[in-house]
Enzyme design. Sequence first.
Site, PDB file in Angstrom:
ATOM      1  N   GLU A   1      18.613  11.102  -3.894  1.00  0.00           N
ATOM      2  CA  GLU A   1      19.660  11.894  -3.926  1.00  0.00           C
ATOM      3  C   GLU A   1      20.567  11.561  -5.443  1.00  0.00           C
ATOM      4  O   GLU A   1      20.752  12.442  -5.998  1.00  0.00           O
ATOM      5  CB  GLU A   1      20.717  11.661  -2.839  1.00  0.00           C
ATOM      6  CG  GLU A   1      20.249  12.016  -1.683  1.00  0.00           C
ATOM      7  CD  GLU A   1      20.100  13.537  -1.341  1.00  0.00           C
ATOM      8  OE1 GLU A   1      20.020  14.217  -2.133  1.00  0.00           O
ATOM      9  OE2 GLU A   1      19.456  13.697  -0.230  1.00  0.00           O
TER      10      GLU A   1
ATOM     11  N   ARG B   1      20.597  14.456  -8.306  1.00  0.00           N
ATOM     12  CA  ARG B   1      21.819  15.088  -8.481  1.00  0.00           C
ATOM     13  C   ARG B   1      22.751  14.543  -9.688  1.00  0.00           C
ATOM     14  O   ARG B   1      22.971  15.453 -10.693  1.00  0.00           O
ATOM     15  CB  ARG B   1      22.655  15.020  -7.273  1.00  0.00           C
ATOM     16  CG  ARG B   1      21.992  15.476  -6.069  1.00  0.00           C
ATOM     17  CD  ARG B   1      23.101  15.674  -4.912  1.00  0.00           C
ATOM     18  NE  ARG B   1      22.437  15.693  -3.523  1.00  0.00           N
ATOM     19  CZ  ARG B   1      22.846  16.370  -2.348  1.00  0.00           C
ATOM     20  NH1 ARG B   1      23.900  16.667  -2.271  1.00  0.00           N
ATOM     21  NH2 ARG B   1      22.204  16.358  -1.327  1.00  0.00           N
TER      22      ARG B   1
ATOM     23  N   ASP C   1       8.979  18.498   1.497  1.00  0.00           N
ATOM     24  CA  ASP C   1       9.135  19.805   0.634  1.00  0.00           C
ATOM     25  C   ASP C   1       8.831  19.190  -0.738  1.00  0.00           C
ATOM     26  O   ASP C   1       7.919  19.933  -1.357  1.00  0.00           O
ATOM     27  CB  ASP C   1      10.357  19.987   0.991  1.00  0.00           C
ATOM     28  CG  ASP C   1      11.681  19.216   0.923  1.00  0.00           C
ATOM     29  OD1 ASP C   1      11.435  18.142   0.548  1.00  0.00           O
ATOM     30  OD2 ASP C   1      12.963  19.715   1.177  1.00  0.00           O
TER      31      ASP C   1
ATOM     32  N   GLU D   1      17.814  27.345  -1.158  1.00  0.00           N
ATOM     33  CA  GLU D   1      16.241  27.478  -1.151  1.00  0.00           C
ATOM     34  C   GLU D   1      15.596  28.905  -1.307  1.00  0.00           C
ATOM     35  O   GLU D   1      14.649  29.406  -2.196  1.00  0.00           O
ATOM     36  CB  GLU D   1      15.311  26.760  -0.327  1.00  0.00           C
ATOM     37  CG  GLU D   1      15.379  25.282  -0.133  1.00  0.00           C
ATOM     38  CD  GLU D   1      16.648  24.628   0.139  1.00  0.00           C
ATOM     39  OE1 GLU D   1      17.481  25.341   1.097  1.00  0.00           O
ATOM     40  OE2 GLU D   1      17.037  23.475  -0.372  1.00  0.00           O
TER      41      GLU D   1
ATOM     42  N   THR E   1      14.566  19.452  -8.575  1.00  0.00           N
ATOM     43  CA  THR E   1      14.685  19.934  -7.286  1.00  0.00           C
ATOM     44  C   THR E   1      16.015  20.294  -6.892  1.00  0.00           C
ATOM     45  O   THR E   1      16.596  20.831  -5.785  1.00  0.00           O
ATOM     46  CB  THR E   1      14.082  19.048  -6.208  1.00  0.00           C
ATOM     47  OG1 THR E   1      13.762  19.903  -4.828  1.00  0.00           O
ATOM     48  CG2 THR E   1      14.828  17.985  -6.105  1.00  0.00           C
TER      49      THR E   1
HETATM   50  C1  DMJ Z   1      19.012  19.885  -2.431  1.00  0.00           C
HETATM   51  O1  DMJ Z   1      19.607  18.602  -2.428  1.00  0.00           O
HETATM   52  C2  DMJ Z   1      17.648  19.923  -3.138  1.00  0.00           C
HETATM   53  O2  DMJ Z   1      17.293  20.996  -3.132  1.00  0.00           O
HETATM   54  C3  DMJ Z   1      16.566  18.914  -2.277  1.00  0.00           C
HETATM   55  O3  DMJ Z   1      15.158  19.289  -2.876  1.00  0.00           O
HETATM   56  C4  DMJ Z   1      16.424  19.525  -0.814  1.00  0.00           C
HETATM   57  N1  DMJ Z   1      17.693  19.523  -0.148  1.00  0.00           N
HETATM   58  C5  DMJ Z   1      18.929  20.084  -1.166  1.00  0.00           C
HETATM   59  C6  DMJ Z   1      19.420  21.521  -0.858  1.00  0.00           C
HETATM   60  O4  DMJ Z   1      19.073  22.282   0.373  1.00  0.00           O
END
Ligand code: DMJ
Length: 626
Positions: free
Chosen positions: A219, A223, A359, A525, A612
């Site tokens: 995370e 982020r 994912d 997403e 992501t």
């Molecule tokens: C985000 O932190 C990122 O996109 C991660 O890959 C998946 N979950 C959240 C958003 O849903």
Amino acid sequence: MSSKTLPYSMKDVQYDNAKFRRRSLFQVISHTFFTKKVKRECMACSTGKFLALLLICGLTYIMVTHASPLHSITSHVSNVGSEKGDMFFINGGIGVRRFWRKPPKLPPRLSPDEVINSNNKSMAKPDMGSEWTARQESVKKAFIHAWSGYKNYAMGNDELMPLSKRGVDGLGGLGATVVDALDTAMIMKLDDVVFEAGSWIEKHLPERISHKGQVNLFETTIRVVGGLLSAYHLSNLNPTNKGPKPSVYLQNAKNLADVLLTAFTSSPTAIPFSDVVLHDHTAHAAPGGLSSTSEATTLQLEFNYLSYLTGDPKYSFEAMKVLEHMKTLPKFEGLVPIYISPSSGEFSGGNIRLGSRGDSYYEYLIKVWLQQRQSNWTYLHDMYLEAVKGVKHLLVRKSKPNGLVFVGELPEGVDGGFSPKMDHLVCFLPGTLALGATNGITKAKAMEENSLTFEDLENLKLAEDLAKTCFEMYAVTSTGLAPEIAYFNSEGYSENGLDGGNKTSEYIHDIVIKHADRHNLLRPETVESLFILYRITENPKYREWGWSIFEAFEKYTKVDSGGYTSLDDVTVLPPRRRDKMETFFLGETLKYLYLLFSDSNVIPLTEFVFNTEAHPIPIITKDKKQ
Ligand code: DMJ
């Protein structure tokens, strides 16, 4: 008649017919003119024969200029160009060209899909340009509203609780919303927000990095490190950028990554521990000892870019060790279980899914390859293609009664049963598939360059089918917002009485939404995939779908006093509200919506890969320092 039984192609047949017709005409004319009898009668200049002669000439002209097979010959032989068509007649008959009218230029032949797309394009209203600009402005206003709620009630906390008007630190206390939101504000050219967020980072983040406690490696990387690196790049691009010098962002990213590296270096295997304590530089496994496969494999874009910028290979080295290790592990048609052990380096259990914990493993295979295509990381591309084949073979099914294409799960592994469960998180996949098919260029350009394989086209088709399903997961509910998880009535599974509440939806009987799964966390997403698919296919329907999702967010999640909130149940009106604005609503959801309505030269997919968490990271080329 089947084409197999034809000795020629239809084109050949038409060509022969045309030749035959011209030859017979010539024979008729010469026969008529040059028999002795006609010669005599011509000499006599009878009016009847003269008129007949005129009639024959007229008919000759009409047949030559209107013969459709001839038209198709010129268009095929000359590749639809008119120049060679003209040449054909110049060479073939003196004087005919004067009478020759150019055949109308035929459009190139389109596949049925392309016909639909081109119809859609022409159906776009002529004044839509300004309409999309206005819609983009609405997204910008939403971002300002979200930021003002956060700034007023939670500045410096990780997240805003918009209903109780306070902040909460759900991610370790590094002010995650500030960093996640910053590059979105830069892209939207919101100088005030850039200044506020940038100044906070300059003033407070260094101290937080050295004193805060436990943070999650994944995370924090996606982020905070990702957000800082993207802010560094974007602020470097814009000399009038408000806020601190770009180097402030890079320095903070480096300081933070230096501590996060402990997760790799203290692990006995290539798989990093999942948590790091910032103030004492220690790393720890998650409770239960296992790491999520997606978490361990979704760090590389950020660490590679940091090595590139700093010239220090250690970040990339540690992060890439994970993917090199993944290459060696046994997989199931390219698919991997969602847990992995940092102590043994082996997968744990057989649970396979593309939702939570699985994912972004698949997402980073292709994106890390795209980030540095000239490197020797082609094994990532191979692993990606193998995994997509596995997805198609083992996880893709169609719903009943109306045939939505969805991606299910194998909770007990490949030898266990199939579950028709699809997390909203899986909706990253359409975008990733489209990106993997064209490498970021438009489908039209890729077709022109002849660079799409059959597999690429198939993957692009699957991307479009899945994007529709993701959109219908929104459209099927009373609020127009998707639940966290949907199930699909399908072969071997059916459930009644658990619909989304929108009785007008064509798919009300296809999609099942269980009580525990009815929340919406403002996730990105689906709009992420709509953005990528719009850029690649240029089909305006993706913009329309994105707009209707945005309108639903505006209607049901906006909090008057500032910010937007997650919902408890999207199937009832009015929906029950939760009290949380996730950082990714500003970092991802609103950014992707804004970019969906922007020109494609804003953060082009050929120059950036989005991490992501939607932070654009420049594609690394040998010659450019970015
Ligand atoms: C985000 O932190 C990122 O996109 C991660 O890959 C998946 N979950 C959240 C958003 O849903």
